[in-house]
Design a protein around this motif. Structure first.
Motif, PDB file in Angstrom:
ATOM      1  N   VAL A   1      16.967 -21.789 -23.436  1.00  0.00           N
ATOM      2  CA  VAL A   1      17.159 -23.222 -22.875  1.00  0.00           C
ATOM      3  C   VAL A   1      17.884 -23.578 -23.280  1.00  0.00           C
ATOM      4  O   VAL A   1      18.350 -24.351 -23.336  1.00  0.00           O
ATOM      5  CB  VAL A   1      15.016 -22.729 -22.687  1.00  0.00           C
ATOM      6  CG1 VAL A   1      15.318 -23.964 -22.164  1.00  0.00           C
ATOM      7  CG2 VAL A   1      14.434 -22.114 -21.678  1.00  0.00           C
ATOM      8  N   ALA A   2      17.471 -23.661 -24.928  1.00  0.00           N
ATOM      9  CA  ALA A   2      18.486 -24.740 -25.364  1.00  0.00           C
ATOM     10  C   ALA A   2      19.549 -24.158 -25.793  1.00  0.00           C
ATOM     11  O   ALA A   2      20.883 -25.075 -25.038  1.00  0.00           O
ATOM     12  CB  ALA A   2      18.248 -24.688 -27.091  1.00  0.00           C
ATOM     13  N   ALA A   3      20.475 -23.356 -25.397  1.00  0.00           N
ATOM     14  CA  ALA A   3      21.624 -22.981 -25.348  1.00  0.00           C
ATOM     15  C   ALA A   3      22.466 -23.178 -23.563  1.00  0.00           C
ATOM     16  O   ALA A   3      23.425 -23.480 -24.121  1.00  0.00           O
ATOM     17  CB  ALA A   3      21.652 -20.547 -26.025  1.00  0.00           C
ATOM     18  N   VAL A   4      21.121 -23.165 -22.939  1.00  0.00           N
ATOM     19  CA  VAL A   4      21.721 -22.783 -22.083  1.00  0.00           C
ATOM     20  C   VAL A   4      21.807 -24.692 -21.483  1.00  0.00           C
ATOM     21  O   VAL A   4      22.998 -25.402 -20.639  1.00  0.00           O
ATOM     22  CB  VAL A   4      20.585 -22.134 -20.635  1.00  0.00           C
ATOM     23  CG1 VAL A   4      21.103 -22.443 -19.396  1.00  0.00           C
ATOM     24  CG2 VAL A   4      20.980 -21.373 -21.125  1.00  0.00           C
TER      25      VAL A   4
ATOM     26  N   TRP B   1      29.082 -18.612 -18.270  1.00  0.00           N
ATOM     27  CA  TRP B   1      28.341 -18.042 -18.989  1.00  0.00           C
ATOM     28  C   TRP B   1      27.712 -17.559 -19.604  1.00  0.00           C
ATOM     29  O   TRP B   1      26.640 -16.984 -19.183  1.00  0.00           O
ATOM     30  CB  TRP B   1      30.015 -17.528 -20.200  1.00  0.00           C
ATOM     31  CG  TRP B   1      29.502 -16.666 -20.727  1.00  0.00           C
ATOM     32  CD1 TRP B   1      29.624 -16.433 -22.590  1.00  0.00           C
ATOM     33  CD2 TRP B   1      29.083 -15.226 -20.476  1.00  0.00           C
ATOM     34  NE1 TRP B   1      28.835 -15.249 -22.580  1.00  0.00           N
ATOM     35  CE2 TRP B   1      29.472 -14.318 -21.871  1.00  0.00           C
ATOM     36  CE3 TRP B   1      29.025 -14.343 -19.822  1.00  0.00           C
ATOM     37  CZ2 TRP B   1      29.263 -13.073 -21.520  1.00  0.00           C
ATOM     38  CZ3 TRP B   1      29.017 -12.825 -19.061  1.00  0.00           C
ATOM     39  CH2 TRP B   1      28.870 -12.297 -20.974  1.00  0.00           C
ATOM     40  N   LEU B   2      26.617 -18.455 -20.268  1.00  0.00           N
ATOM     41  CA  LEU B   2      25.605 -18.851 -20.783  1.00  0.00           C
ATOM     42  C   LEU B   2      24.448 -19.140 -20.143  1.00  0.00           C
ATOM     43  O   LEU B   2      23.066 -18.016 -20.022  1.00  0.00           O
ATOM     44  CB  LEU B   2      24.937 -19.552 -21.691  1.00  0.00           C
ATOM     45  CG  LEU B   2      26.499 -19.849 -23.143  1.00  0.00           C
ATOM     46  CD1 LEU B   2      26.352 -21.050 -23.989  1.00  0.00           C
ATOM     47  CD2 LEU B   2      26.448 -18.155 -24.239  1.00  0.00           C
ATOM     48  N   ALA B   3      24.261 -19.535 -18.868  1.00  0.00           N
ATOM     49  CA  ALA B   3      23.667 -19.952 -17.716  1.00  0.00           C
ATOM     50  C   ALA B   3      23.391 -18.120 -17.614  1.00  0.00           C
ATOM     51  O   ALA B   3      21.816 -17.581 -16.977  1.00  0.00           O
ATOM     52  CB  ALA B   3      24.042 -21.044 -16.548  1.00  0.00           C
ATOM     53  N   ALA B   4      24.612 -17.500 -16.859  1.00  0.00           N
ATOM     54  CA  ALA B   4      23.990 -15.968 -16.405  1.00  0.00           C
ATOM     55  C   ALA B   4      23.771 -15.229 -16.953  1.00  0.00           C
ATOM     56  O   ALA B   4      23.135 -14.115 -16.784  1.00  0.00           O
ATOM     57  CB  ALA B   4      25.946 -15.902 -16.156  1.00  0.00           C
ATOM     58  N   THR B   5      23.834 -14.970 -18.315  1.00  0.00           N
ATOM     59  CA  THR B   5      23.338 -14.410 -19.332  1.00  0.00           C
ATOM     60  C   THR B   5      21.618 -14.615 -19.526  1.00  0.00           C
ATOM     61  O   THR B   5      21.447 -13.772 -19.281  1.00  0.00           O
ATOM     62  CB  THR B   5      24.060 -14.191 -20.526  1.00  0.00           C
ATOM     63  OG1 THR B   5      24.364 -15.572 -21.004  1.00  0.00           O
ATOM     64  CG2 THR B   5      26.433 -14.044 -20.400  1.00  0.00           C
ATOM     65  N   ALA B   6      21.807 -15.973 -20.077  1.00  0.00           N
ATOM     66  CA  ALA B   6      20.438 -16.342 -20.088  1.00  0.00           C
ATOM     67  C   ALA B   6      19.623 -15.201 -18.502  1.00  0.00           C
ATOM     68  O   ALA B   6      17.964 -14.946 -18.373  1.00  0.00           O
ATOM     69  CB  ALA B   6      19.963 -17.692 -19.955  1.00  0.00           C
ATOM     70  N   LEU B   7      19.826 -16.069 -17.630  1.00  0.00           N
ATOM     71  CA  LEU B   7      19.479 -15.595 -16.469  1.00  0.00           C
ATOM     72  C   LEU B   7      19.052 -14.037 -15.980  1.00  0.00           C
ATOM     73  O   LEU B   7      18.300 -13.618 -15.910  1.00  0.00           O
ATOM     74  CB  LEU B   7      20.147 -16.312 -14.697  1.00  0.00           C
ATOM     75  CG  LEU B   7      19.818 -16.282 -13.701  1.00  0.00           C
ATOM     76  CD1 LEU B   7      19.658 -16.727 -12.997  1.00  0.00           C
ATOM     77  CD2 LEU B   7      20.177 -15.112 -12.742  1.00  0.00           C
ATOM     78  N   PHE B   8      20.227 -13.474 -15.856  1.00  0.00           N
ATOM     79  CA  PHE B   8      20.421 -12.084 -16.129  1.00  0.00           C
ATOM     80  C   PHE B   8      19.140 -11.387 -17.067  1.00  0.00           C
ATOM     81  O   PHE B   8      18.534 -10.152 -17.026  1.00  0.00           O
ATOM     82  CB  PHE B   8      21.891 -11.273 -16.021  1.00  0.00           C
ATOM     83  CG  PHE B   8      22.401 -11.908 -15.181  1.00  0.00           C
ATOM     84  CD1 PHE B   8      22.251 -11.234 -13.890  1.00  0.00           C
ATOM     85  CD2 PHE B   8      23.867 -12.131 -15.029  1.00  0.00           C
ATOM     86  CE1 PHE B   8      22.519 -11.694 -11.866  1.00  0.00           C
ATOM     87  CE2 PHE B   8      24.460 -12.814 -13.490  1.00  0.00           C
ATOM     88  CZ  PHE B   8      23.921 -12.043 -12.285  1.00  0.00           C
ATOM     89  N   GLY B   9      19.491 -11.822 -18.352  1.00  0.00           N
ATOM     90  CA  GLY B   9      18.336 -11.263 -19.370  1.00  0.00           C
ATOM     91  C   GLY B   9      17.271 -11.024 -19.060  1.00  0.00           C
ATOM     92  O   GLY B   9      16.276 -10.512 -19.090  1.00  0.00           O
ATOM     93  N   ALA B  10      16.876 -12.275 -18.147  1.00  0.00           N
ATOM     94  CA  ALA B  10      14.745 -12.345 -17.958  1.00  0.00           C
ATOM     95  C   ALA B  10      14.928 -11.297 -16.881  1.00  0.00           C
ATOM     96  O   ALA B  10      14.435 -10.809 -17.346  1.00  0.00           O
ATOM     97  CB  ALA B  10      15.153 -13.918 -17.734  1.00  0.00           C
ATOM     98  N   ALA B  11      15.628 -11.122 -16.236  1.00  0.00           N
ATOM     99  CA  ALA B  11      15.404 -11.178 -14.979  1.00  0.00           C
ATOM    100  C   ALA B  11      15.108  -9.592 -15.054  1.00  0.00           C
ATOM    101  O   ALA B  11      14.826  -8.569 -15.036  1.00  0.00           O
ATOM    102  CB  ALA B  11      16.567 -11.175 -13.558  1.00  0.00           C
TER     103      ALA B  11
ATOM    104  N   ASP C   1      38.377 -16.759  -8.342  1.00  0.00           N
ATOM    105  CA  ASP C   1      37.658 -18.153  -9.612  1.00  0.00           C
ATOM    106  C   ASP C   1      38.133 -17.578 -10.775  1.00  0.00           C
ATOM    107  O   ASP C   1      37.672 -15.978 -11.067  1.00  0.00           O
ATOM    108  CB  ASP C   1      36.997 -19.018  -9.167  1.00  0.00           C
ATOM    109  CG  ASP C   1      37.170 -20.533 -10.142  1.00  0.00           C
ATOM    110  OD1 ASP C   1      37.709 -21.320 -10.452  1.00  0.00           O
ATOM    111  OD2 ASP C   1      36.330 -21.057 -10.464  1.00  0.00           O
ATOM    112  N   TYR C   2      37.756 -18.373 -11.801  1.00  0.00           N
ATOM    113  CA  TYR C   2      37.690 -17.606 -13.042  1.00  0.00           C
ATOM    114  C   TYR C   2      36.194 -18.050 -14.214  1.00  0.00           C
ATOM    115  O   TYR C   2      37.013 -18.574 -14.872  1.00  0.00           O
ATOM    116  CB  TYR C   2      38.633 -17.659 -14.167  1.00  0.00           C
ATOM    117  CG  TYR C   2      39.380 -19.002 -14.070  1.00  0.00           C
ATOM    118  CD1 TYR C   2      39.380 -19.527 -15.212  1.00  0.00           C
ATOM    119  CD2 TYR C   2      39.998 -19.894 -13.171  1.00  0.00           C
ATOM    120  CE1 TYR C   2      40.021 -21.294 -15.433  1.00  0.00           C
ATOM    121  CE2 TYR C   2      40.295 -21.179 -12.770  1.00  0.00           C
ATOM    122  CZ  TYR C   2      40.385 -21.217 -15.015  1.00  0.00           C
ATOM    123  OH  TYR C   2      41.612 -22.687 -14.413  1.00  0.00           O
ATOM    124  N   GLY C   3      35.156 -18.893 -12.980  1.00  0.00           N
ATOM    125  CA  GLY C   3      34.746 -19.628 -13.561  1.00  0.00           C
ATOM    126  C   GLY C   3      33.086 -19.510 -14.954  1.00  0.00           C
ATOM    127  O   GLY C   3      32.587 -20.151 -15.435  1.00  0.00           O
TER     128      GLY C   3
END
Length: 952
Positions: free
Chosen positions: A83-86, A500-510, A491-493
């Motif tokens: 969460v701190a990273a995101v 990128w960090l928000a997506a990896t945190a979400l997918f990692g938890a899921a 797009d390339y967002g």
């Protein structure tokens, strides 16, 4: 109180003698009933302190599931680190971002190390979660590392044809860019791993959901307030796409589409909270994020939201099942029994999101606004609006033809594609605006295969989470995958750090929601211990590498990302330039192969040279009478190449090279540019600057012809650079090089023929005044003059030749007439018949005006909605003093485009012609004829527009 027990009567003598007492059976039955009543009362009453303590029951051997058990200390720390990273990613950049990465990945390593210590001591078993999605993403990271370490770089791939040489091994066309991209990929994997440790527990996932959703909510609040502030200052119609997303340059490297992707990831987390039975706070957070998504005006982001909701509903219905033996109607939300509610919410949300997107994009179609961009898309059609992107994608895919297996290197799209561009484009595509095409260019077939594998592991992990009853994980992962997957096509967002960090945190938890750990249910083994130690070390290494690389690359970030320079360096003061030079020199000392930093420093050193030369000229009395343009030419760093021409050029160059200003500024600048070219040979305008400074070093190419030729080859679609190179080649007498550049310009943009003609005329004038240059041209056989040389540059297609002549007429009408006449003769002799509108343009250039008008009318009889042709016809009719015919055509144009700018402009011109005729006394008879025909509506300016009612 309990009723008193009935004591049995003592047997009397008669009984003992065999007599039977009266009521014995009744008493026995009464005793049994009383005992039953006492037992029932004992079960119902509240225990008192005086009551005996019941025996302790033996604990059940069934372990609690991750959805039921608390996460524990280590998963809680992992969740906090993720969460701190995101939460810090959208607000930190440059060196602050490096400190962020160092702190987060250091925390990740400590978490895993703590697990290893506990595992070694036998105090825990199997708490380490390694989701399957890590494997293909780790493979992509390994590909980037191998590319960055490859001995084959950009300078080794350049060919004489200007393309990349075919290779079947890992290569990179820009090593520092590949290295930096791989470091950020490593940081994302560390966050994914951290989130997975907490994602096995419902409480841990809740922390991740709130962290991602809260970050997006804060981003949306700032964005909405910024949009309201801009609307208050400038009005909604003045909001520009250059706002960098929501709030201007506040979020470095972000635009509105990137902001929409981050907000969609936040919406996925908010949906997960609602699937777990979130209350008013979760609803408010989701509504705020949705408001921020609307004000971005991102068409892709708004279209992705309802699709994400639909996929989320489908995944919940397909994957989530209650655990065996549990009733779907009972129990807490989030263990599989909340899926029906989440499905209903997703379906309703999809309808609301679709309606909101259509309302904001269709209803607010004000020309010139961000939200109004959809109006133009609707008018032109979706495919027309994507034409430039589709053309670029087709060109970019050609890179994969030469580098099919491993691509050109991660992060190198901007450097790999310029040699393959076939059409000029006003925007330099730093990215493909299509993540799949970009990955094909940068990672080849291997990269695309790894992406497909990552998608497969994601589906597998979500399916496991659904079987475990984690409805929140399924909802979040499905929505985010659909939203990012759809918008990734335009797009390339995902390459931006916050997304990128928000997506990896979400997918990692899921994907970890259905995991039970590496060694769950097994005793501690040495393999598990060493695995934990290895993961801890790898996390520390990749995280430290990412932080180190980010810190080293930070000083040149503003030159690497478009629109990050807050001011034009040309307007900087001398002190500001000096400070920036010192900053970039320190950056290059830490990262010598940073190509962008080297180019930026070289350009600033050229600026320093010009300032010093201008200061010296200002102090010289002999230069007092020079004009500003003459002073500008004398301070041009490319002047030295001109001194190499003619007899004694070598001595003059040697004297100039010994100048203190040249040795202090220009020679280091040339060295830095040359070093940058060896690393990244396809940086725009790099060869042009090298050609200007080639004379500063003793070599066989003081004129820089090698770099001028490479510029034409490596950037065939950069028309302004081609023009600049051709002009410079003409000044240096390099006629063949100049002709190739001018011909490329005419082939790509015939409408710039006037610039070509002007350049040729200027070169011809210089040749007549400079005997040395004239001798050089004569030696090359270039003595044909402007007309002959211009005709030698024309493309083979006759229609293209006429288009070139039409554009050149603004500068040289005689030259244009000559070219058009030759094209008409060739078409009449043996060529195919020209289209009517093309033939009309050629006839007009040769002064056959009546035939030209007839040909254009013939074209409009078939193509009645050709706006450009009709405007041209009206212009010709007004020029030929045929106001009545012009008014008829203007009425038709007004029917097609009511009260448009073209109609107003042509109507004003027609009014002026009529007024001039009246003043000259030539219009009285025509006006009476027009009145008899019912044409009185054409009188006095505004009547032209009323003619649309009379003539269809």
């Amino acid at each position: 109180m309990d009723p008193p027990a009935l004591a049995p009567a003592a047997p009397d003598a008669g009984a003992a003698a065999g007599s039977r007492p009266i009521g014995r059976d009744f008493i026995r039955r009464a005793d049994a009933a009383g005992a039953a009543r006492r037992a029932a009362l004992q079960r119902r009453r509240v225990p008192r302190r005086s009551d005996p303590v019941p025996p302790v029951r033996k604990a059940s051997s069934r372990k609690p599931t991750p959805a039921e058990a608390p996460p524990g200390l280590l998963p809680s720390l992992a969740a906090a680190a993720a969460v701190a990273a995101v939460a810090s990613a959208p607000w930190l950049d440059g060196r602050w971002g490096a400190w962020q990465l160092a702190a987060v990945t250091g925390g990740a390593a400590l978490v895993v190390a703590a697990f290893a210590v506990r595992e070694w001591a036998g105090r825990t078993t199997g708490a380490l979660a390694l989701p399957a999605a890590l494997a293909p993403l780790a493979g992509l990271l390994a590909l980037g590392i191998v590319q960055a370490l490859s001995p084959t770089g950009g300078g080794d791939l350049e060919t004489a044809a200007g393309t990349l040489a075919p290779h079947w091994t890992p290569v990179t066309v820009c090593r520092p860019s590949t290295r930096q991209t791989a470091s950020w990929l490593a940081a994302g994997l560390a966050i994914l791993f951290l989130a997975a440790q907490a994602g096995r527990f419902a409480a841990g996932r809740r922390v991740i959901w709130w962290g991602v959703a809260g970050t997006a909510c804060a981003f949306a609040v700032v964005g909405v307030l910024g949009r309201i502030g801009r609307a208050a200052d400038w009005g909604l119609v003045a909001s520009l796409e250059g706002d960098a997303g929501l709030t201007g340059a506040f979020f470095a490297g972000f635009n509105r589409n990137h902001a929409a992707q981050l907000l969609n990831v936040g919406l996925a987390a908010a949906l997960a909270l609602l699937a777990r039975g979130g209350g008013k706070t979760a609803w408010a957070c989701g509504a705020t994020i949705a408001a921020g998504l609307l004000v971005t005006g991102s068409r892709g982001g708004l279209a992705a939201a309802p699709l994400g909701l639909l996929l989320s509903a489908a995944a919940l219905a397909a994957f989530v099942r209650p655990r065996e033996g549990e009733s779907p109607a009972a129990g807490p939300v989030g263990d599989g029994r909340g899926a029906p509610r989440a499905v209903r919410f997703s379906l309703i949300g999809a309808g609301v999101a679709t309606a909101g997107a259509l309302l904001s994009l269709w209803g607010l179609g004000v020309e010139g606004t961000v939200l109004g961009r959809w109006e133009g898309t609707r008018d032109r059609g979706v495919w027309e609006s994507l034409r430039e992107r589709r053309e670029h994608w087709a060109d970019a895919v050609r890179v994969a033809g030469d580098l099919p297996l491993f691509g050109a290197g991660l992060g190198t799209h901007r450097y790999a594609t310029p040699p393959y561009l076939t059409r000029p484009n006003p925007a330099w595509f730093t990215h493909a605006d299509n993540q799949y095409v970009e990955l094909l260019v940068e990672g080849g077939a291997v990269g695309v295969a790894l992406l497909i594998a990552a998608a497969g592991t994601l589906v597998w992990g979500v399916r496991r989470a659904g079987r475990a009853g984690a409805a929140d994980a399924v909802a979040a992962a499905a929505f985010a995958a659909a939203a990012l997957g759809v918008q990734g096509g335009f797009d390339y967002g995902i390459t931006r750090a916050p997304v990128w960090l928000a997506a990896t945190a979400l997918f990692g938890a899921a994907v970890a929601a259905g995991s039970t750990g590496v060694a769950a249910g097994r005793e501690t083994t040495n393999g598990t211990r060493f695995l934990a130690v290895g993961v801890a070390g790898a996390t520390a290494l990749v995280g430290g590498w990412a932080a180190w690389e980010t810190a080293r690359a930070a000083p040149a970030t503003i030159y690497r990302e478009p629109n990050l320079l807050v001011a034009d360096p040309a307007g900087w003061s001398a002190a500001e330039v000096e400070a920036e030079v010192a900053r970039l020199e320190a950056a290059l000392a830490a990262r010598p192969d940073d190509a962008e930093a080297g180019v930026a420093l070289a350009r600033l050193q050229i600026r320093q040279y010009r300032d010093a030369a201008a200061e010296a000229l200002a102090a010289d009395p002999a230069a007092a009478d020079l004009t500003p343009s003459q002073l500008d030419r004398l301070t041009d760093p490319g002047l030295g190449a001109l001194l190499a021409l003619g007899p004694g050029g070598g001595e003059r160059l040697a004297t100039l090279r010994a100048d203190e200003r040249v040795r202090r500024y220009l020679r280091p600048a040339y060295g830095r540019l040359l070093a940058a070219r060896r690393v990244c040979p396809f940086i725009p305008r790099l060869d042009l600057n090298l050609a200007r400074l080639a004379w500063t070093e003793p070599s066989a190419d003081p004129t820089g012809e090698r770099f001028l030729t490479a510029l034409r080859r490596n950037f065939p679609a950069d028309v302004p650079a081609q023009i600049a190179a051709a002009r410079r080649a003409d000044r240096l007498g390099l006629t063949a090089t100049a002709n190739a550049g001018w011909a490329a310009v005419l082939a790509m943009q015939p409408e710039r023929a006037a610039e070509v003609a002007s350049g040729l005329a200027a070169a011809d004038e210089r040749a007549t005044r400079d005997p040395v240059l004239a001798a050089a041209l004569a030696a090359d056989g270039a003595t044909l003059g402007v007309a002959g040389r211009f005709r030698g540059l024309l493309p083979e297609d006759l229609a293209a030749q006429i288009a070139v002549a039409d554009a050149a007429a603004a500068v040289d009408a005689g030259l244009a007439s000559l070219v058009a006449d030759a094209a008409l003769a060739a078409a009449d002799a043996d060529g195919p018949p020209l289209p009517a509108n093309v033939r009309a343009a050629a006839l007009r250039l040769t002064r056959r005006d009546a035939e030209a008008v007839a040909a254009l009318e013939e074209h409009l009889a078939v193509q009645s909605r050709d706006r450009e042709a009709r405007v041209r016809l009206i212009d010709w009719l007004i020029t030929d003093r045929r106001p009545d015919d012009a008014a008829d055509q203007l009425a038709i144009l007004n029917a097609l485009e009511p009260d448009s700018g073209a109609v107003r402009s042509l109507s004003a011109r027609l009014d002026r012609v009529r007024e001039a005729e009246r003043r000259a006394g030539r219009s009285s008879g025509r006006e009476s004829d027009s009145t008899k025909d019912g044409g009185g509506a054409r009188r006095e300016g505004r009547g032209v527009l009323k003619g649309a009612d009379r003539r269809p």
